[in-house]
Design a protein around this motif. Structure first.
Motif, PDB file in Angstrom:
ATOM      1  N   ASP A  13       0.842  -1.204   0.000  1.00  8.81           N
ATOM      2  CA  ASP A  13       0.000   0.000   0.000  1.00  8.81           C
ATOM      3  C   ASP A  13       0.876   1.254   0.000  1.00  8.81           C
ATOM      4  OD1 ASP A  13      -1.716   2.072   0.449  1.00  8.81           O
ATOM      5  OD2 ASP A  13      -2.590   1.246   2.306  1.00  8.81           O
ATOM      6  N   LEU A  14       0.809   2.014  -1.113  1.00  7.74           N
ATOM      7  CA  LEU A  14       1.636   3.232  -1.195  1.00  7.74           C
ATOM      8  C   LEU A  14       1.263   4.234  -0.103  1.00  7.74           C
ATOM      9  CD1 LEU A  14       1.974   4.021  -5.023  1.00  7.74           C
ATOM     10  CD2 LEU A  14       3.711   3.113  -3.473  1.00  7.74           C
ATOM     11  N   PHE A  15       0.040   4.145   0.416  1.00 11.78           N
ATOM     12  CA  PHE A  15      -0.354   5.056   1.488  1.00 11.78           C
ATOM     13  C   PHE A  15       0.115   4.553   2.851  1.00 11.78           C
ATOM     14  CE2 PHE A  15      -4.189   6.777  -1.113  1.00 11.78           C
ATOM     15  CZ  PHE A  15      -3.319   7.552  -1.856  1.00 11.78           C
ATOM     16  N   ALA A  16       0.682   3.324   2.899  1.00 12.77           N
ATOM     17  CA  ALA A  16       1.155   2.779   4.174  1.00 12.77           C
ATOM     18  C   ALA A  16       2.684   2.661   4.248  1.00 12.77           C
ATOM     19  CB  ALA A  16       0.525   1.402   4.406  1.00 12.77           C
ATOM     20  N   VAL A  17       3.364   2.721   3.100  1.00 15.26           N
ATOM     21  CA  VAL A  17       4.827   2.582   3.136  1.00 15.26           C
ATOM     22  C   VAL A  17       5.428   3.754   3.898  1.00 15.26           C
ATOM     23  CG1 VAL A  17       4.948   1.292   0.979  1.00 15.26           C
ATOM     24  CG2 VAL A  17       5.170   3.788   0.947  1.00 15.26           C
ATOM     25  N   ASN A  18       6.579   3.497   4.536  1.00 15.67           N
ATOM     26  CA  ASN A  18       7.193   4.591   5.289  1.00 15.67           C
ATOM     27  C   ASN A  18       8.498   5.093   4.684  1.00 15.67           C
ATOM     28  OD1 ASN A  18       8.818   2.483   5.898  1.00 15.67           O
ATOM     29  ND2 ASN A  18       8.068   2.216   7.999  1.00 15.67           N
ATOM     30  N   SER A  19       8.775   4.701   3.443  1.00 13.61           N
ATOM     31  CA  SER A  19       9.963   5.230   2.761  1.00 13.61           C
ATOM     32  C   SER A  19       9.786   5.105   1.257  1.00 13.61           C
ATOM     33  CB  SER A  19      11.217   4.454   3.170  1.00 13.61           C
ATOM     34  OG  SER A  19      11.198   3.163   2.599  1.00 13.61           O
ATOM     35  N   MET A  20      10.584   5.859   0.512  1.00 10.20           N
ATOM     36  CA  MET A  20      10.557   5.767  -0.940  1.00 10.20           C
ATOM     37  C   MET A  20      11.092   4.425  -1.412  1.00 10.20           C
ATOM     38  SD  MET A  20       9.071   7.962  -2.644  1.00 10.20           S
ATOM     39  CE  MET A  20       9.665   7.380  -4.243  1.00 10.20           C
ATOM     40  N   PHE A  21      12.055   3.881  -0.672  1.00 14.93           N
ATOM     41  CA  PHE A  21      12.577   2.563  -1.021  1.00 14.93           C
ATOM     42  C   PHE A  21      11.440   1.541  -0.990  1.00 14.93           C
ATOM     43  CE2 PHE A  21      14.617  -1.474   0.371  1.00 14.93           C
ATOM     44  CZ  PHE A  21      15.363  -1.718  -0.771  1.00 14.93           C
TER      45      PHE A  21
ATOM     46  N   VAL B 233       7.008  -1.618  -3.830  1.00 18.33           N
ATOM     47  CA  VAL B 233       5.584  -1.866  -4.126  1.00 18.33           C
ATOM     48  C   VAL B 233       5.377  -1.963  -5.636  1.00 18.33           C
ATOM     49  CG1 VAL B 233       3.264  -0.871  -4.071  1.00 18.33           C
ATOM     50  CG2 VAL B 233       4.705  -0.832  -2.014  1.00 18.33           C
ATOM     51  N   VAL B 234       5.986  -1.013  -6.376  1.00 19.73           N
ATOM     52  CA  VAL B 234       5.848  -1.058  -7.840  1.00 19.73           C
ATOM     53  C   VAL B 234       6.471  -2.346  -8.372  1.00 19.73           C
ATOM     54  CG1 VAL B 234       6.381   0.105 -10.016  1.00 19.73           C
ATOM     55  CG2 VAL B 234       5.857   1.465  -7.976  1.00 19.73           C
ATOM     56  N   GLY B 235       7.654  -2.692  -7.838  1.00 20.24           N
ATOM     57  CA  GLY B 235       8.308  -3.934  -8.253  1.00 20.24           C
ATOM     58  C   GLY B 235       7.442  -5.151  -7.952  1.00 20.24           C
ATOM     59  N   ALA B 236       6.795  -5.133  -6.780  1.00 23.88           N
ATOM     60  CA  ALA B 236       5.947  -6.276  -6.387  1.00 23.88           C
ATOM     61  C   ALA B 236       4.743  -6.400  -7.321  1.00 23.88           C
ATOM     62  CB  ALA B 236       5.490  -6.100  -4.938  1.00 23.88           C
ATOM     63  N   ALA B 237       4.142  -5.256  -7.661  1.00 21.19           N
ATOM     64  CA  ALA B 237       3.002  -5.287  -8.589  1.00 21.19           C
ATOM     65  C   ALA B 237       3.434  -5.839  -9.943  1.00 21.19           C
ATOM     66  CB  ALA B 237       2.420  -3.880  -8.745  1.00 21.19           C
ATOM     67  N   LEU B 238       4.604  -5.406 -10.392  1.00 18.39           N
ATOM     68  CA  LEU B 238       5.121  -5.854 -11.691  1.00 18.39           C
ATOM     69  C   LEU B 238       5.410  -7.352 -11.659  1.00 18.39           C
ATOM     70  CD1 LEU B 238       6.080  -5.193 -14.526  1.00 18.39           C
ATOM     71  CD2 LEU B 238       8.197  -4.304 -13.550  1.00 18.39           C
ATOM     72  N   ARG B 239       5.978  -7.823 -10.547  1.00 15.57           N
ATOM     73  CA  ARG B 239       6.293  -9.259 -10.449  1.00 15.57           C
ATOM     74  C   ARG B 239       5.013 -10.095 -10.395  1.00 15.57           C
ATOM     75  NH1 ARG B 239      11.558  -8.282  -6.450  1.00 15.57           N
ATOM     76  NH2 ARG B 239      12.935  -7.831  -8.222  1.00 15.57           N
ATOM     77  N   GLU B 240       3.958  -9.543  -9.806  1.00 15.11           N
ATOM     78  CA  GLU B 240       2.700 -10.282  -9.789  1.00 15.11           C
ATOM     79  C   GLU B 240       2.119 -10.379 -11.204  1.00 15.11           C
ATOM     80  OE1 GLU B 240       0.124  -9.846  -6.213  1.00 15.11           O
ATOM     81  OE2 GLU B 240      -1.475  -9.633  -7.693  1.00 15.11           O
ATOM     82  N   VAL B 241       2.212  -9.257 -11.955  1.00 15.78           N
ATOM     83  CA  VAL B 241       1.756  -9.288 -13.349  1.00 15.78           C
ATOM     84  C   VAL B 241       2.580 -10.310 -14.132  1.00 15.78           C
ATOM     85  CG1 VAL B 241       1.566  -7.969 -15.490  1.00 15.78           C
ATOM     86  CG2 VAL B 241       0.899  -6.925 -13.320  1.00 15.78           C
TER      87      VAL B 241
END
Lengths: 245, 245
Positions: B75-83, B88-96
């Motif tokens: 959740d981009l609204f729950a992450v606490n850093s840019m890393f 998150v983007v990487g995880a979404a891409l890996r799921e696709v």
């Protein structure tokens, strides 16, 4: 990688090539990619090469072996038109393909070789061709007045802004060198020395040639001058979009 | 094709994307490639996308579905850093990838998707990432102050001449638009409207955004002005090489 340009102008033709080849990033060498075949008063040809070095060298070797055989389908000194000359390059390339392509395929190596051919045969026009992997070719005419082979994208915008058929040979050479400067900044596998050839239309004698080493004063003047000139050009665009950033 | 740029500056970040997609040359459409996720006062993210549209839309959809799930790994609204945001983007891409890559392979379609992610989470720095097909990513730091995805080569030389970390947001936006102009001239599959976003460092509020249509006055001023400015810059290099052509 490689970068070569050929520009056809009212005054003549400007050709330029880099000389860097690499087989992997740790096998970098210098090889000439510009080859001329002249009979003063009668014919002038210059060939620029890009692609797999073993293939392009195979083509250049065949063209060399075919000289003075008096075969009008193979001998650049016997052809009577630029169209026939372009077919000679295509024929050499097709012979290399029939000899080597199958073996390359066994090693998953692409058959890549492309060429720019400029030339003039007495009684005919100065013409510029680009020859593709399959030995087929196209000719510069109308609005298309230059061809590039190899790493073509970085250096294309400046050509599109400056090159027109009626600019001078010197301006076209300057523009070609700026295009090389942009390309060499962005791709280290394109590198000096650069070979430059300038042929004046209808002269039917070997063109002016120069090999520009990395420390050549003109190349340095372009490298130093262009960055500053672009910076100034950038700030000369003074339109304020009025955005509230 | 696609072209997107992200530029990280002392003052903030400038992001730009085209909106042209094509599946074959006769199926050309307009799709937004810039997506923002904001919580004013707390966090700001903007994502730029390039590659196969079904894949990038799959990533964007997943990121959207994961919002407000309070899962700090999704959740981009729950992450606490840019890393963590880049992961998150990487995880979404890996799921696709795990869902679709096998099927694409059956149709000989490459799995291509890449992203630029800019953002800032309260208490942290403004950061800029580029995320590759495999979900791995790199960050702009030190001398590397911009990323491009898509058709990157035509527009790179102008970025290399102008972009430095200390230029203004307005100058970076102008440079990005010149880079787009050069790219759109050379590749018709990159096209307007352009989406532009300018975020001021530490503001933690939605950035300034504008959609520039083809007839936008600023885009036109750049298109008209840059050709003339380059022409003048070209002629300002006055070094005479002294060649006897």
């Amino acid at each position: 990688m490689t970068y070569c340009i050929g520009v056809l102008l009212d005054e003549g033709v400007v050709l330029a090539s880099d000389s860097r080849t690499n087989a992997g990033i740790d096998r970098v060498s210098t090889f000439r990619k510009m080859f001329s075949y002249d009979k003063p008063g009668e014919r002038f040809f210059t060939l620029l090469t890009a692609g797999n070095l073993s293939l392009t060298q195979g083509v250049v070797s065949r063209i060399g072996e075919w000289l003075n055989t008096e075969d009008p389908e193979r001998d650049l000194f016997a052809v009577n038109s630029m169209f026939s000359a372009a077919r000679v390059v295509g024929a050499a390339l097709r012979e290399v393909h029939s000899t080597d392509a199958g073996y390359l395929q066994q090693h998953d190596i692409d058959f890549t070789a492309s060429f720019i051919l400029a030339g003039q045969v007495k009684g005919g026009q100065l013409r510029l061709f680009m020859i593709y992997d399959a030995g087929n070719f196209i000719e510069a005419m109308g609005d298309t007045t230059y061809f590039q082979i190899g790493e073509v994208k970085y250096g294309k915008p400046i050509l599109d802004r400056i090159i027109r058929r009626d600019i001078s040979l010197g301006d076209a050479a300057k523009c070609a060198l700026i295009s090389f400067d942009s390309t060499m900044r962005s791709n280290v596998s394109v590198g000096p020395p650069l070979d430059l050839m300038i042929y004046r239309r209808d002269s039917l004698k070997p063109g002016f040639t120069i090999r520009l080493e990395d420390d050549d004063p003109y190349l340095q003047a372009i490298r130093d001058g262009w960055g500053g000139a672009i910076y100034k050009a950038f700030h000369d665009i003074s339109h304020d979009p009025g955005w509230k950033i």
